[in-house]
Design an enzyme around this catalytic site. Structure first.
Site, PDB file in Angstrom:
ATOM      1  N   ARG A  90      38.176  89.683  53.505  1.00 27.35           N
ATOM      2  CA  ARG A  90      36.927  88.968  53.196  1.00 27.35           C
ATOM      3  C   ARG A  90      37.156  87.462  53.221  1.00 27.35           C
ATOM      4  O   ARG A  90      36.273  86.702  53.636  1.00 27.35           O
ATOM      5  CB  ARG A  90      36.386  89.444  51.850  1.00 27.35           C
ATOM      6  CG  ARG A  90      34.955  89.012  51.598  1.00 27.35           C
ATOM      7  CD  ARG A  90      34.361  89.716  50.403  1.00 27.35           C
ATOM      8  NE  ARG A  90      35.089  89.406  49.184  1.00 27.35           N
ATOM      9  CZ  ARG A  90      34.891  90.025  48.007  1.00 27.35           C
ATOM     10  NH1 ARG A  90      33.976  90.986  47.916  1.00 27.35           N
ATOM     11  NH2 ARG A  90      35.574  89.695  46.943  1.00 27.35           N
TER      12      ARG A  90
ATOM     13  N   GLU B  23      21.282  90.979  44.660  1.00 27.87           N
ATOM     14  CA  GLU B  23      22.422  91.121  43.747  1.00 27.87           C
ATOM     15  C   GLU B  23      22.259  90.098  42.634  1.00 27.87           C
ATOM     16  O   GLU B  23      21.214  89.456  42.508  1.00 27.87           O
ATOM     17  CB  GLU B  23      23.737  90.957  44.504  1.00 27.87           C
ATOM     18  CG  GLU B  23      23.919  89.616  45.188  1.00 27.87           C
ATOM     19  CD  GLU B  23      25.319  89.451  45.787  1.00 27.87           C
ATOM     20  OE1 GLU B  23      26.279  90.018  45.262  1.00 27.87           O
ATOM     21  OE2 GLU B  23      25.424  88.714  46.778  1.00 27.87           O
TER      22      GLU B  23
ATOM     23  N   LYS C 210      32.173  84.502  50.531  1.00 28.11           N
ATOM     24  CA  LYS C 210      32.452  83.991  49.191  1.00 28.11           C
ATOM     25  C   LYS C 210      32.710  82.478  49.301  1.00 28.11           C
ATOM     26  O   LYS C 210      33.847  82.009  49.163  1.00 28.11           O
ATOM     27  CB  LYS C 210      33.644  84.748  48.591  1.00 28.11           C
ATOM     28  CG  LYS C 210      33.491  84.988  47.111  1.00 28.11           C
ATOM     29  CD  LYS C 210      34.369  86.114  46.639  1.00 28.11           C
ATOM     30  CE  LYS C 210      34.592  86.081  45.152  1.00 28.11           C
ATOM     31  NZ  LYS C 210      33.394  86.069  44.310  1.00 28.11           N
TER      32      LYS C 210
HETATM   33  N1  PLP Z   1      28.635  89.558  44.425  1.00 21.41           N
HETATM   34  C1  PLP Z   1      28.999  88.312  44.155  1.00 21.41           C
HETATM   35  C2  PLP Z   1      28.024  87.225  44.401  1.00 21.41           C
HETATM   36  C3  PLP Z   1      30.281  88.035  43.651  1.00 21.41           C
HETATM   37  O1  PLP Z   1      30.648  86.786  43.356  1.00 21.41           O
HETATM   38  C4  PLP Z   1      31.165  89.108  43.425  1.00 21.41           C
HETATM   39  C5  PLP Z   1      32.513  88.866  42.917  1.00 21.41           C
HETATM   40  O2  PLP Z   1      33.462  88.811  43.619  1.00 21.41           O
HETATM   41  C6  PLP Z   1      30.736  90.399  43.730  1.00 21.41           C
HETATM   42  C7  PLP Z   1      29.475  90.596  44.227  1.00 21.41           C
HETATM   43  C8  PLP Z   1      31.638  91.563  43.522  1.00 21.41           C
HETATM   44  O3  PLP Z   1      32.611  91.650  44.534  1.00 21.41           O
HETATM   45  P1  PLP Z   1      33.994  92.335  44.275  1.00 21.41           P
HETATM   46  O4  PLP Z   1      33.710  93.721  43.837  1.00 21.41           O
HETATM   47  O5  PLP Z   1      34.670  92.307  45.612  1.00 21.41           O
HETATM   48  O6  PLP Z   1      34.688  91.537  43.244  1.00 21.41           O
HETATM   49  C1  COI Z   2      34.723  88.202  40.778  1.00 21.62           C
HETATM   50  O1  COI Z   2      34.204  89.213  40.320  1.00 21.62           O
HETATM   51  O2  COI Z   2      35.928  88.162  41.082  1.00 21.62           O
HETATM   52  C2  COI Z   2      33.977  87.000  41.022  1.00 21.62           C
HETATM   53  O3  COI Z   2      34.407  86.194  41.774  1.00 21.62           O
HETATM   54  C3  COI Z   2      32.714  86.797  40.312  1.00 21.62           C
HETATM   55  C4  COI Z   2      32.679  85.529  39.559  1.00 21.62           C
HETATM   56  C5  COI Z   2      31.272  85.377  39.108  1.00 21.62           C
HETATM   57  C6  COI Z   2      33.625  85.492  38.416  1.00 21.62           C
END
Ligand code: PLP
Ligand code: COI
Length: 341
Positions: free
Chosen positions: A82, A220, A184
Site C-alpha cells: 500500500r 468510511e 494513505k
Molecule cells: N481508513 C483510513 C482512512 C485509515 O487511516 C485506516 C488506517 O490505517 C484504515 C481505514 C484502516 O486500514 P488498516 O486496516 O490497513 O489499518
Molecule cells: C491506523 O489504523 O494505523 C491508522 O493509520 C489510523 C490513524 C487514524 C491512527
C-alpha cells in the site's frame, strides 16, 4: 530482555518516544542502505516538499507479543504494497517491499523493551512514513526523500476501549472522486482535522463520511473502514474507489467467510440502508474493531440493536477470531504472521 516499566493497561493512543527508529534517504535516484538511529529529530530545508506541498505518505501496523512469547507483526507485506501505491500516486520513489519488511523487523527488534507483554491490551504501533525532503518552490515533486519508521507503544484508539461509539454523518467530504482517498497520504488526514474537531465539539466520537459525488453512500471514517452486520448475520462492507483499502477489513472479510462461515457482501452501501443493520463496527489497525452503537445524521438517530453497552455478537466473534490470530492462539492463514523473534 527487560521490558520498560510502563502502565501498559493505561497508556492510551499517544506518542511515546522509544529508543530507536529506522531511516533511509533517497538522493540522486537511489535509496541509501538505511540505518537504525537513536536520533528522533529531523532537520530539513525550510522549503522541503513536505512542508510546502504536503508530499508525504505513511503506513500503520502493530507488533504483538503472542501467547507463547514471540514478537510478531501482521501482514506487513500488505503495508509495503500500500505504501508503494501511495508513493506512486504522489510521485514519490518506491521504498522496495522486501526492504520495508526488513526495516520493520529491525526497528521492532531494536525496541523490544517497548513491545507490550501478552495480555496487557497494548501493542507496539509501527509508523512507516516518507516525505519529500529537498527544496521545491514551483509545484513539482521533490528530488530527495526520507523514509523513516518510528514505533510507539499504544492502547485502544478510542477512549473507553470496547464501549460502542456514537458517530455523526459529516457535512464535510474526506476525499474527492478520483482523488487520493484510496491511498494513505498525509493530506487526507490534514483535511479531516477540522471535521473531526467539529465532531468532537458536538460530542461525537468520529465522523461517517459519505461518498463525495452523490452523498448517498457510506464511505468510511477518518481512520477506519466500516463493517455492518445484517439482521440475518451477513457481513456487509462498503466498496468504493475513494476509501482506504484497509488491511484489517480485508482480513476480516476472509475471517468471516473462512473461519466463521458467514456470508459477506462487499458492495456499495446506501446511507438509507444503515438503519436496517443489526451491528456496526469500525475496523483498522488502530481501531481493531470498535463497535458503533449510534449514528446521528443532523439530529436523526439510528440506534443499532446491539446497543450502547457492548459489541454485537457477530462483531465480537470477528474481533475474537482476528485478535486470536494476531496473538497466536488461533492458527493464522499462511503468510499472515511475520515473526520478528
Ligand atoms: N481508513 C483510513 C482512512 C485509515 O487511516 C485506516 C488506517 O490505517 C484504515 C481505514 C484502516 O486500514 P488498516 O486496516 O490497513 O489499518
Ligand atoms: C491506523 O489504523 O494505523 C491508522 O493509520 C489510523 C490513524 C487514524 C491512527
Amino acid at each position: 530482555m527487560e521490558k520498560k516499566n510502563l502502565d501498559w493497561a493505561n497508556i492510551g493512543f499517544a506518542y511515546r518516544k522509544t529508543d530507536m527508529r529506522y531511516v533511509s534517504n533517497y538522493k540522486n535516484g537511489a535509496w541509501d542502505e538505511g540505518t537504525l538511529t537513536a536520533d528522533d529529530q529531523i532537520v530539513i530545508s525550510e522549503c522541503a516538499g513536505v512542508l510546502q506541498y504536503s508530499q508525504s505518505c505513511f503506513e500503520g501496523l502493530k507488533a504483538y507479543t503472542t501467547e507463547d512469547g514471540h514478537i510478531v507483526t501482521f501482514r506487513p507485506d500488505l503495508n509495503a504494497q500500500r505504501m508503494e501505491d501511495s508513493a506512486k500516486r504522489l510521485e514519490m520513489p518506491v521504498f522496495p517491499k522486501e526492504r520495508f519488511v526488513d526495516a520493520v523487523t529491525q526497528v521492532v527488534a531494536a525496541n523490544e523493551a517497548y513491545v507490550p507483554p501478552y495480555g496487557s491490551g497494548a501493542t507496539l504501533y509501527i509508523r512507516p512514513y516518507m516525505f519529500g525532503s529537498s527544496p521545491v518552490i514551483g509545484v513539482k515533486p521533490a528530488d530527495e526523500y526520507q523514509f523513516r519508521i518510528l514505533t510507539t507503544p499504544v492502547g485502544p484508539y478510542f477512549k473507553g476501549g470496547a464501549k460502542p461509539l456514537t458517530i455523526c454523518v459529516s457535512d464535510f467530504d474526506r476525499a474527492a472522486p478520483h482523488g487520493t482517498g484510496h491511498i494513505k497520504a498525509g493530506l487526507n488526514y490534514a483535511m479531516s482535522l477540522h471535521a473531526i474537531m467539529e465532531a468532537h465539539r458536538h460530542g461525537f466520537d468520529e465522523n461517517m463520511y459519505l461518498d463525495p459525488a452523490t452523498r448517498t453512500k457510506v464511505e468510511e471514517t477518518g481512520g477506519a473502514n466500516f463493517l455492518f452486520v445484517t439482521r440475518d448475520n451477513k457481513v456487509v462492507t462498503p466498496k468504493s474507489d475513494s476509501i482506504l483499502p484497509s488491511i484489517t477489513r480485508r482480513s476480516l472479510v476472509y475471517v468471516a467467510k473462512e473461519y466463521l462461515g458467514l456470508e459477506v457482501e462487499e458492495r456499495e452501501v446506501l446511507f438509507d440502508e444503515v438503519k436496517e443493520f443489526a451491528e456496526c463496527g469500525l475496523c483498522g489497525t488502530a481501531a481493531v474493531i470498535s463497535p458503533v452503537g449510534k449514528v446521528v445524521n443532523h439530529g436523526q438517530e439510528i440506534l443499532f440493536p446491539s446497543g450502547m453497552e457492548k459489541m454485537g455478537p457477530v462483531t465480537q466473534k470477528l474481533y475474537d477470531t482476528l485478535t486470536g490470530i494476531q496473538m497466536g492462539h488461533i492458527k493464522a492463514p499462511e503468510g499472515w504472521i511475520h515473526v520478528i523473534k
